[in-house]
Design an enzyme around this catalytic site. Structure first.
Site, mmCIF file in Angstrom:
data_model
loop_
_atom_site.group_PDB
_atom_site.id
_atom_site.type_symbol
_atom_site.label_atom_id
_atom_site.label_comp_id
_atom_site.label_asym_id
_atom_site.label_seq_id
_atom_site.Cartn_x
_atom_site.Cartn_y
_atom_site.Cartn_z
ATOM 1 N N TYR A 198 0.859 -1.184 0.116
ATOM 2 C CA TYR A 198 0.126 -0.109 -0.078
ATOM 3 C C TYR A 198 0.897 1.322 0.030
ATOM 4 C CZ TYR A 198 -4.941 -0.305 0.045
ATOM 5 O OH TYR A 198 -6.244 -0.466 -0.285
ATOM 6 N N GLU A 228 -0.465 4.953 -0.618
ATOM 7 C CA GLU A 228 -1.189 5.874 -0.813
ATOM 8 C C GLU A 228 -0.657 7.177 -0.794
ATOM 9 O OE1 GLU A 228 -4.768 5.988 1.665
ATOM 10 O OE2 GLU A 228 -5.738 4.428 0.631
ATOM 11 N N ASP A 240 -6.655 12.776 -25.848
ATOM 12 C CA ASP A 240 -6.481 11.095 -25.418
ATOM 13 C C ASP A 240 -5.842 10.273 -26.443
ATOM 14 O OD1 ASP A 240 -7.188 8.489 -24.793
ATOM 15 O OD2 ASP A 240 -9.329 9.002 -24.161
ATOM 16 N N THR A 251 -3.841 5.142 -22.509
ATOM 17 C CA THR A 251 -3.782 3.683 -21.670
ATOM 18 C C THR A 251 -2.317 3.226 -22.159
ATOM 19 O OG1 THR A 251 -4.696 2.792 -23.817
ATOM 20 C CG2 THR A 251 -6.112 3.203 -21.941
ATOM 21 N N LYS A 276 -2.497 -0.815 -25.120
ATOM 22 C CA LYS A 276 -2.792 -0.728 -26.754
ATOM 23 C C LYS A 276 -1.462 -0.731 -27.500
ATOM 24 C CE LYS A 276 -7.346 1.200 -25.778
ATOM 25 N NZ LYS A 276 -7.431 1.634 -24.584
ATOM 26 N N ARG A 323 -2.191 -3.231 -18.287
ATOM 27 C CA ARG A 323 -3.361 -2.579 -18.207
ATOM 28 C C ARG A 323 -3.574 -1.356 -17.381
ATOM 29 N NH1 ARG A 323 -6.239 -5.859 -21.380
ATOM 30 N NH2 ARG A 323 -7.847 -4.173 -21.587
#
Ligand SMILES: Cc1ncc(COP(=O)(O)O)c(C=O)c1O
Length: 464
Positions: free
Chosen positions: A56, A58, A211, A237, A240, A246
């Protein structure tokens, strides 16, 4: 004593592992032409299944809510540095956030950072090739959360040429006065005119948000124009054309935004707005395994091998396009500059759904898609084809000639099925599953496709 903690998944969960193996076999035996998919590298898969998954963290490097993040900080800083380098960006002028879980949450973070609730955006309409997150809604329903929390007005492509109608966008932007204009596509085979988008954004004092999810690999390799020169914010992203995990990355401008008439410099103030929108605004703990995989992807981007791959992706798309045109198929915009093309099937009498279905039955994966001028989004008239995944498997132009031949034969077969079934899709599917003569023809073609496909390897683990 190894038990559930230390045994391999094939020992702890053979039922599930069987499914993983089946999926691997499906990927190997089929021809993957879905334009948004790719086969990532072994290094990326290794990062994704590494111990980084356990942590973790954050917050951001140097400012975490948890202890023990000294190496996680280094991983994230490396991913940021390499992401900027991948697109030749000056860290004085650009920063980036590598925490978005994927493209859609990343885009929502951009809107959350740049806009008040109900702020106005303009993006390419979904049926014209835009993405859901660019504000899609219908007369009956606000489909994307972008259109629920913000006010969106779509712009369109010209229904005849298939090219984006920048003049109409310019006129409508004058009326709508958006705060953000989105330059980005999910199904459009031509380069975008970022300069024109910039001019329209400037006239309305709007941000230009590009984008580049679909084309970022081609941009990184320098094969198509880059959005960075003209944009305030760029998202992508990473799974692709970029061929990474991902995940998503947001790039934002820093430094001087404009100079006022009195010479006073107006500075960008979007860095903290976007970072805070990602965390704590929308997300919790970063996916550190994915961030490490982004880091190694962005390293790969700088290799000659990656650039050669992207050139091949584009060359294969051109060959696929030319081959289909030779068979008489109509391609939207009459060609492609990128990794994908949109086949307009209206003149063939085959619908997009029927084409998608028959191609799936012969182990060719693609997706049905609306074409410019389509009346119904539910019954689209085209299919979208992309070359990134098969190019990763090593297919070159001559192999795409074979792919063209398989697609053509599949579509011919679809006409034969249609002649028996009539126009309705359920009847078409029924004939496919019951007519013995058709079933035999489909099985024979599928066998040919699969034998051809299995010659080409897929990176990653051998069996799963
Ligand atoms: C242009 C564009 N933006 C954003 C996305 C969303 O990415 P994801 O599916 O990772 O949420 C996509 C996905 O297809 C896309 O094509």
């Amino acid at each position: 004593m190894a038990g559930i903690l230390h045994n391999n998944v094939w020992e702890t969960d053979p039922e599930l592992f069987e499914l993983l193996k089946k999926e691997k076999k499906r990927q190997e035996s089929g021809l993957e032409l879905i334009a948004s998919e790719n086969f990532t590298s072994l290094s990326v898969l290794q990062c994704l299944s590494s111990c980084l998954h356990n942590k973790y963290s954050e917050g951001y490097p140097g400012q975490r809510y948890y202890g023990g993040n000294e190496f996680i900080d280094e991983v994230e800083l490396l991913a940021q540095k390499r992401s900027l380098e991948a697109f030749n960006l000056d860290p004085e002028q650009w920063g980036c956030n590598v925490q978005p879980y994927s493209g859609s949450p990343g885009n929502f973070a951009v809107y959350t950072g740049l806009l008040e609730p109900h702020g106005r955006i303009m993006g390419l309409d979904l049926p014209d090739g835009g993405h859901l997150t660019h504000g899609f809604f219908t007369a009956n329903k606000k489909i994307s959360a972008t259109s629920i929390f913000f006010e969106s007005m779509p712009y369109k492509v010209d229904p005849v040429s298939g090219y984006i109608d920048y003049d109409a966008l310019e006129k409508q932007a004058r009326l709508f006065k958006p705060k953000v204009i989105i330059a980005g596509v999910s199904c459009y085979s031509r380069c975008l005119n970022y300069k024109r988008f910039r001019e329209i954004a400037d006239e309305n004092n709007a941000y230009l948000f590009s984008d580049m999810a679909h084309v970022s690999g081609l941009v990184a390799a320098g094969i198509i124009p880059s959005p960075f020169e003209f944009s305030d914010v760029v998202s992508t992203t990473t799974h692709k054309t970029l061929r990474g995990p991902r995940a998503g990355v947001i790039f934002y401008r820093k430094g001087v935004r404009s100079v006022a008439k009195d010479g006073k410099k107006i500075m960008y103030d979007i860095e903290s707005k976007i970072n805070q929108a990602v965390f704590p605004g929308l997300q919790g703990g970063p996916h550190n395994h994915a961030i490490a995989a982004i880091a190694t992807t962005m390293k790969q981007v700088k290799t000659p091998e990656f650039i050669a791959y992207q050139k091949q992706v584009a060359a294969n798309a051109k060959r696929l396009c030319a081959g289909l045109q030779e068979h008489g198929y109509n391609i939207s915009t009459q060609g492609t500059d990128v990794h994908m093309l949109l086949v307009d099937l209206r003149s063939t009498g085959i619908t997009g759904s029927k084409a998608e279905k028959i191609l799936e039955d012969i182990s060719i994966a693609c997706n049905k898609n609306t074409v410019p001028g389509d009346k119904s989004a539910l019954n689209p008239s085209g299919i979208r084809l992309g070359t990134p995944a098969l190019t990763t498997r090593g297919l070159i132009e001559k192999d795409f000639d074979k792919v063209v031949d398989f697609i053509h034969r599949g579509l011919q077969l679809s006409k034969e099925v249609s002649a028996i079934s009539g126009p309705k899709l359920p009847d078409f599917k029924k004939v496919l599953s019951t007519d013995e003569n058709i079933k035999a023809k489909v099985a024979a073609l599928k066998e040919e496709v699969e034998t051809f496909s299995r010659q080409f390897s897929i990176p990653g683990h051998e069996t799963y």
